[in-house]
Design a protein around this motif. Structure first.
Motif, PDB file in Angstrom:
ATOM      1  N   THR A  59      44.828  35.273 -32.464  1.00 52.49           N
ATOM      2  CA  THR A  59      44.119  34.752 -33.643  1.00 52.49           C
ATOM      3  C   THR A  59      43.650  35.886 -34.546  1.00 52.49           C
ATOM      4  OG1 THR A  59      41.958  34.679 -32.507  1.00 52.49           O
ATOM      5  CG2 THR A  59      43.333  32.713 -32.380  1.00 52.49           C
ATOM      6  N   PHE A  60      43.332  37.038 -33.945  1.00 57.04           N
ATOM      7  CA  PHE A  60      42.913  38.178 -34.754  1.00 57.04           C
ATOM      8  C   PHE A  60      44.091  38.805 -35.495  1.00 57.04           C
ATOM      9  CE2 PHE A  60      39.344  37.738 -31.949  1.00 57.04           C
ATOM     10  CZ  PHE A  60      38.259  38.195 -32.676  1.00 57.04           C
ATOM     11  N   MET A  61      45.308  38.479 -35.072  1.00 52.08           N
ATOM     12  CA  MET A  61      46.505  39.029 -35.713  1.00 52.08           C
ATOM     13  C   MET A  61      47.148  38.030 -36.671  1.00 52.08           C
ATOM     14  SD  MET A  61      48.280  40.845 -32.404  1.00 52.08           S
ATOM     15  CE  MET A  61      49.654  41.433 -33.399  1.00 52.08           C
ATOM     16  N   ALA A  62      46.499  36.883 -36.879  1.00 55.45           N
ATOM     17  CA  ALA A  62      47.098  35.855 -37.731  1.00 55.45           C
ATOM     18  C   ALA A  62      47.380  36.375 -39.135  1.00 55.45           C
ATOM     19  CB  ALA A  62      46.184  34.638 -37.798  1.00 55.45           C
ATOM     20  N   GLY A  63      46.465  37.169 -39.675  1.00 54.46           N
ATOM     21  CA  GLY A  63      46.658  37.721 -41.013  1.00 54.46           C
ATOM     22  C   GLY A  63      47.890  38.612 -41.095  1.00 54.46           C
ATOM     23  N   TRP A  64      48.147  39.378 -40.038  1.00 53.19           N
ATOM     24  CA  TRP A  64      49.317  40.258 -40.009  1.00 53.19           C
ATOM     25  C   TRP A  64      50.589  39.426 -40.031  1.00 53.19           C
ATOM     26  CZ3 TRP A  64      53.226  41.016 -36.319  1.00 53.19           C
ATOM     27  CH2 TRP A  64      54.034  42.151 -36.521  1.00 53.19           C
ATOM     28  N   PHE A  65      50.621  38.347 -39.252  1.00 55.82           N
ATOM     29  CA  PHE A  65      51.806  37.480 -39.238  1.00 55.82           C
ATOM     30  C   PHE A  65      52.018  36.828 -40.604  1.00 55.82           C
ATOM     31  CE2 PHE A  65      51.285  37.525 -34.568  1.00 55.82           C
ATOM     32  CZ  PHE A  65      52.600  37.749 -34.202  1.00 55.82           C
ATOM     33  N   ASN A  66      50.940  36.423 -41.259  1.00 55.90           N
ATOM     34  CA  ASN A  66      51.064  35.821 -42.588  1.00 55.90           C
ATOM     35  C   ASN A  66      51.591  36.833 -43.603  1.00 55.90           C
ATOM     36  OD1 ASN A  66      50.245  33.146 -42.080  1.00 55.90           O
ATOM     37  ND2 ASN A  66      48.095  33.745 -42.090  1.00 55.90           N
ATOM     38  N   LYS A  67      51.155  38.071 -43.477  1.00 55.27           N
ATOM     39  CA  LYS A  67      51.647  39.120 -44.376  1.00 55.27           C
ATOM     40  C   LYS A  67      53.140  39.339 -44.154  1.00 55.27           C
ATOM     41  CE  LYS A  67      51.002  44.006 -45.555  1.00 55.27           C
ATOM     42  NZ  LYS A  67      50.264  45.254 -45.219  1.00 55.27           N
ATOM     43  N   MET A  68      53.553  39.385 -42.893  1.00 53.98           N
ATOM     44  CA  MET A  68      54.974  39.542 -42.578  1.00 53.98           C
ATOM     45  C   MET A  68      55.781  38.352 -43.099  1.00 53.98           C
ATOM     46  SD  MET A  68      55.522  42.424 -40.898  1.00 53.98           S
ATOM     47  CE  MET A  68      56.999  42.147 -39.937  1.00 53.98           C
ATOM     48  N   ALA A  69      55.205  37.154 -42.989  1.00 57.25           N
ATOM     49  CA  ALA A  69      55.892  35.954 -43.485  1.00 57.25           C
ATOM     50  C   ALA A  69      56.086  36.020 -44.991  1.00 57.25           C
ATOM     51  CB  ALA A  69      55.093  34.706 -43.102  1.00 57.25           C
ATOM     52  N   HIS A  70      55.054  36.498 -45.702  1.00 54.48           N
ATOM     53  CA  HIS A  70      55.153  36.613 -47.159  1.00 54.48           C
ATOM     54  C   HIS A  70      56.238  37.620 -47.548  1.00 54.48           C
ATOM     55  CE1 HIS A  70      53.950  36.773 -51.343  1.00 54.48           C
ATOM     56  NE2 HIS A  70      53.858  38.094 -51.255  1.00 54.48           N
ATOM     57  N   GLU A  71      56.292  38.754 -46.864  1.00 53.79           N
ATOM     58  CA  GLU A  71      57.313  39.754 -47.167  1.00 53.79           C
ATOM     59  C   GLU A  71      58.709  39.210 -46.886  1.00 53.79           C
ATOM     60  OE1 GLU A  71      56.208  43.087 -44.802  1.00 53.79           O
ATOM     61  OE2 GLU A  71      54.512  43.668 -46.079  1.00 53.79           O
ATOM     62  N   GLU A 107      59.561  36.094 -47.002  1.00 52.35           N
ATOM     63  CA  GLU A 107      59.836  35.071 -48.011  1.00 52.35           C
ATOM     64  C   GLU A 107      60.301  35.708 -49.319  1.00 52.35           C
ATOM     65  OE1 GLU A 107      60.406  31.244 -48.861  1.00 52.35           O
ATOM     66  OE2 GLU A 107      59.399  31.831 -47.010  1.00 52.35           O
ATOM     67  N   VAL A 108      59.668  36.818 -49.704  1.00 54.34           N
ATOM     68  CA  VAL A 108      60.066  37.520 -50.924  1.00 54.34           C
ATOM     69  C   VAL A 108      61.507  38.022 -50.801  1.00 54.34           C
ATOM     70  CG1 VAL A 108      59.638  39.574 -52.329  1.00 54.34           C
ATOM     71  CG2 VAL A 108      57.717  38.169 -51.564  1.00 54.34           C
ATOM     72  N   GLU A 109      61.823  38.621 -49.653  1.00 49.35           N
ATOM     73  CA  GLU A 109      63.188  39.112 -49.435  1.00 49.35           C
ATOM     74  C   GLU A 109      64.190  37.954 -49.446  1.00 49.35           C
ATOM     75  OE1 GLU A 109      64.569  42.159 -49.100  1.00 49.35           O
ATOM     76  OE2 GLU A 109      62.626  42.911 -49.780  1.00 49.35           O
ATOM     77  N   HIS A 110      63.798  36.845 -48.877  1.00 53.01           N
ATOM     78  CA  HIS A 110      64.681  35.681 -48.822  1.00 53.01           C
ATOM     79  C   HIS A 110      64.970  35.147 -50.223  1.00 53.01           C
ATOM     80  CE1 HIS A 110      66.454  31.936 -47.427  1.00 53.01           C
ATOM     81  NE2 HIS A 110      65.594  31.261 -48.166  1.00 53.01           N
ATOM     82  N   HIS A 111      63.941  35.078 -51.062  1.00 55.01           N
ATOM     83  CA  HIS A 111      64.139  34.583 -52.428  1.00 55.01           C
ATOM     84  C   HIS A 111      65.081  35.499 -53.219  1.00 55.01           C
ATOM     85  CE1 HIS A 111      61.741  30.984 -52.765  1.00 55.01           C
ATOM     86  NE2 HIS A 111      60.746  31.560 -52.132  1.00 55.01           N
ATOM     87  N   LYS A 112      64.963  36.802 -53.011  1.00 54.30           N
ATOM     88  CA  LYS A 112      65.885  37.737 -53.671  1.00 54.30           C
ATOM     89  C   LYS A 112      67.323  37.476 -53.209  1.00 54.30           C
ATOM     90  CE  LYS A 112      62.552  41.532 -54.196  1.00 54.30           C
ATOM     91  NZ  LYS A 112      62.224  42.920 -53.757  1.00 54.30           N
ATOM     92  N   LYS A 113      67.455  37.224 -51.905  1.00 51.46           N
ATOM     93  CA  LYS A 113      68.786  37.017 -51.330  1.00 51.46           C
ATOM     94  C   LYS A 113      69.422  35.733 -51.854  1.00 51.46           C
ATOM     95  CE  LYS A 113      71.116  36.463 -46.863  1.00 51.46           C
ATOM     96  NZ  LYS A 113      70.921  36.436 -45.389  1.00 51.46           N
ATOM     97  N   ILE A 114      68.684  34.619 -51.878  1.00 49.84           N
ATOM     98  CA  ILE A 114      69.289  33.346 -52.291  1.00 49.84           C
ATOM     99  C   ILE A 114      69.577  33.318 -53.790  1.00 49.84           C
ATOM    100  CG2 ILE A 114      68.274  32.074 -50.368  1.00 49.84           C
ATOM    101  CD1 ILE A 114      66.208  30.929 -52.263  1.00 49.84           C
ATOM    102  N   HIS A 115      68.788  34.080 -54.582  1.00 47.55           N
ATOM    103  CA  HIS A 115      69.108  34.187 -56.006  1.00 47.55           C
ATOM    104  C   HIS A 115      70.424  34.946 -56.194  1.00 47.55           C
ATOM    105  CE1 HIS A 115      65.028  32.805 -57.059  1.00 47.55           C
ATOM    106  NE2 HIS A 115      65.550  32.576 -58.252  1.00 47.55           N
TER     107      HIS A 115
END
Length: 556
Positions: free
Chosen positions: A95-107, A109-117
């Motif tokens: 639970t203390f690492m939840a923020g780290w996982f969310n940050k990784m998820a956001h990064e 997601e950004v890479e994924h959007h670049k790829k699908i475009h």
């Protein structure tokens, strides 16, 4: 038809596990550990965890409990005890690492959007008019691992693997299906959904407006009203409902205007602490009190005279202190809300409209809220009532906002997982309570600290199962459990509801360390009130006994 289908699915998922747990799964199963009426122990069907009264307890020369030796002996008697608690500890660390996982998820997601475009896999690039973007499996999984309400459920997979390794699959099924009860998670899901409905929220807003009028309806007065009235209402409409109403009103009037991080965490921590102690005016609304009230014969008069009035004083002191600390921020938020700072009048969204709701619609919603609270121990009644509630919402939808089930279901999932993990922690919590029986002050402090790492209802329940625990020890463990209920999201059952509602207003999610820091000052204030304010014994016959109840205390 789709709405009816969703209701039926909800009914099955909420009601079926509870029914199986209560009815024995549809076939007769002999308990592995029969009921022990003398020790108030219910029958246990699974081989694990071994009941505490069957685990070894090591004594010192003077007859007192040797805590270290006892814990060592219990690990030796069943190593699964240690493994289950280590898994629970890892879930807490997660639970203390939840923020780290969310940050990784956001990064991701950004890479994924670049790829699908680049590859032409966006919805706009596809020929179908209702096409959707390709989804990133990696980003979705990382986001799931960063969802605080899902974390303890994820770690149940590890607990199941350990249980199967030490015992077998049948033992784990019996543990989950027969020995654990999931009425409370189902109740919290439904009470959250009803309390978050527009008519109930409007009714609560009207009640708090009267209190805010004492301060001429200023934002500061509204803040004080929500932080005072909502927690105290928890003693009558239950803490989960009070948390839902309080969090939604704070989101509407303050958090949506982007307060600074210090104010945001301080208000969240204060809300968690206030709701935790605010449920102690009665003996039926706060889960940690409900666990012991029947066993120890504590009624409403006792709760008010020993805990409730102290809680009200603690809430008032903490609220006033925080008000003077954050007056400047409250003024800034008020300016932002009315457009004085930027001169912009923002359009009002449909779900924030202020048009009146007929009194009869509000009355029906309040009836369903009351029905759910009154029938909290009868899932067939409160779940059935919820289906009627959904039908009424559909019939009056122009007065309603959409009933979102995502948040309530996640909170229910969180609480259900906590019940499964918590059932395997008695082996070490029980002897700690026993060892501190003769030191109420240490027990109160210990219960406060333990509550931060386990649900406070689990702490008080285990205390109610200890043989011969003294009056001062009973008082101390309950006081410590309710006072510590705001320090973490797992400390008190309603906390996940508040976090689910308000987490979107915190960049990167809610930080457990910052939440604990925000809750620290009100926790200390309420702790001092519970410790040093006198009990009003003249209001109740259940005052402290003049002679010790027993000469010593024994662990089960």
């Amino acid at each position: 038809m789709s709405g009816l289908l969703r209701s039926l699915i909800l009914f099955v998922f909420l009601f079926l596990p509870t029914s199986l747990s209560a009815a024995g799964g549809g076939h007769e199963v002999e308990p592995y550990y029969p009921e022990n009426k003398e020790l108030h122990q219910k029958a246990q069907y699974s081989q694990f965890p071994i009941p505490t009264y069957k685990l070894p307890s090591e004594k010192n020369a003077d007859g007192s409990l040797n805590l270290g030796a006892t814990l060592g002996a219990r690990i030796k008697a069943d190593p699964f005890n240690l493994v289950a608690s280590l898994i629970f500890l890892l879930a807490i660390c997660h639970t203390f690492m939840a923020g780290w996982f969310n940050k990784m998820a956001h990064e991701a997601e950004v890479e994924h959007h670049k790829k699908i475009h680049k590859l032409g896999l966006t919805a706009a690039a596809k020929p179908q008019p209702d096409a959707q973007d390709d989804v990133s499996f990696k980003a979705t999984i990382l986001h799931f691992f960063g969802e605080v309400e899902a974390i303890f459920g994820i770690w149940i997979i590890a607990l199941a693997a350990a249980a199967i390794g030490f015992y077998d699959w049948e033992a784990f099924k019996l543990y989950v299906g027969h020995d654990r009860e999931f009425v409370e998670p189902a109740f919290v899901v439904i009470i959250m959904a009803i309390a978050a409905s527009r008519p109930v929220l409007r009714f609560a807003e009207i009640l708090m407006a009267y209190a805010a009028k004492l301060g001429h309806g200023s934002p500061a007065a509204w803040w004080l009203s929500v932080m005072t009235v909502a927690p105290i209402l928890g003693s009558f409409i239950t803490e989960p409902a009070a948390m839902t109403i309080g969090a939604l009103l704070l989101a509407k009037k303050f958090y949506k205007h982007k307060p600074n991080a210090v104010f945001a965490y301080a208000t969240l921590g204060l809300l968690f602490v206030n709701v935790s102690v605010g449920g102690t005016l009665t003996h039926f609304a706060a889960p940690p009190v409900l666990m012991v009230a029947g066993t120890w014969d504590w009624d409403m008069a006792f709760m008010f005279s020993h805990f409730g009035y102290k809680a009200v004083i603690g809430i008032f002191i903490a609220n006033v202190l925080f008000y003077f600390k954050f007056r400047g921020e409250l003024t800034r938020l008020a300016d932002s809300a009315d457009g004085v700072e930027d001169g912009i009048q923002h359009p009002i969204a449909w779900h924030e409209r202020e048009d009146p709701i007929p009194a009869w619609v509000i009355s029906v919603h309040v009836f369903f809220l009351a029905w759910t609270v009154v029938n909290v121990h009868d899932p067939i009644l409160f779940i059935g009532g919820f289906l009627f509630f959904l039908a009424f919402v559909a019939a009056t939808r122009h007065h309603q906002n959409a009933i979102s089930m995502k948040g309530p279901l996640l909170v229910g999932f969180f609480l259900g997982a906590l019940i499964i993990h918590g059932g395997c922690q008695a082996w070490w919590i029980d002897p700690i309570i026993v060892s501190l029986n003769d030191s109420p002050n240490l027990l109160r402090l210990g219960a406060t600290i333990l509550t931060a790492f386990n649900d406070n209802a689990a702490i008080t329940y285990l205390a109610s199962q200890v043989s011969g625990i003294g009056f001062d020890a009973k008082h101390a463990v309950v006081a410590g459990a309710v006072v510590g209920g705001g320090l973490t999201v797992i400390a008190n059952a309603p906390n996940p509801a508040g976090q689910s509602i308000l987490s979107k207003h915190f960049v990167g999610g809610i930080s457990p360390l910052k939440l604990a820091a925000g809750a620290l000052v009100p926790t200390v204030i309420c702790y001092l009130c519970m410790t040093f304010l006198p009990n009003l014994d003249s209001l109740t016959s259940k005052s402290k006994p003049t002679t010790p109840e027993v000469e010593h205390v024994e662990s089960h």
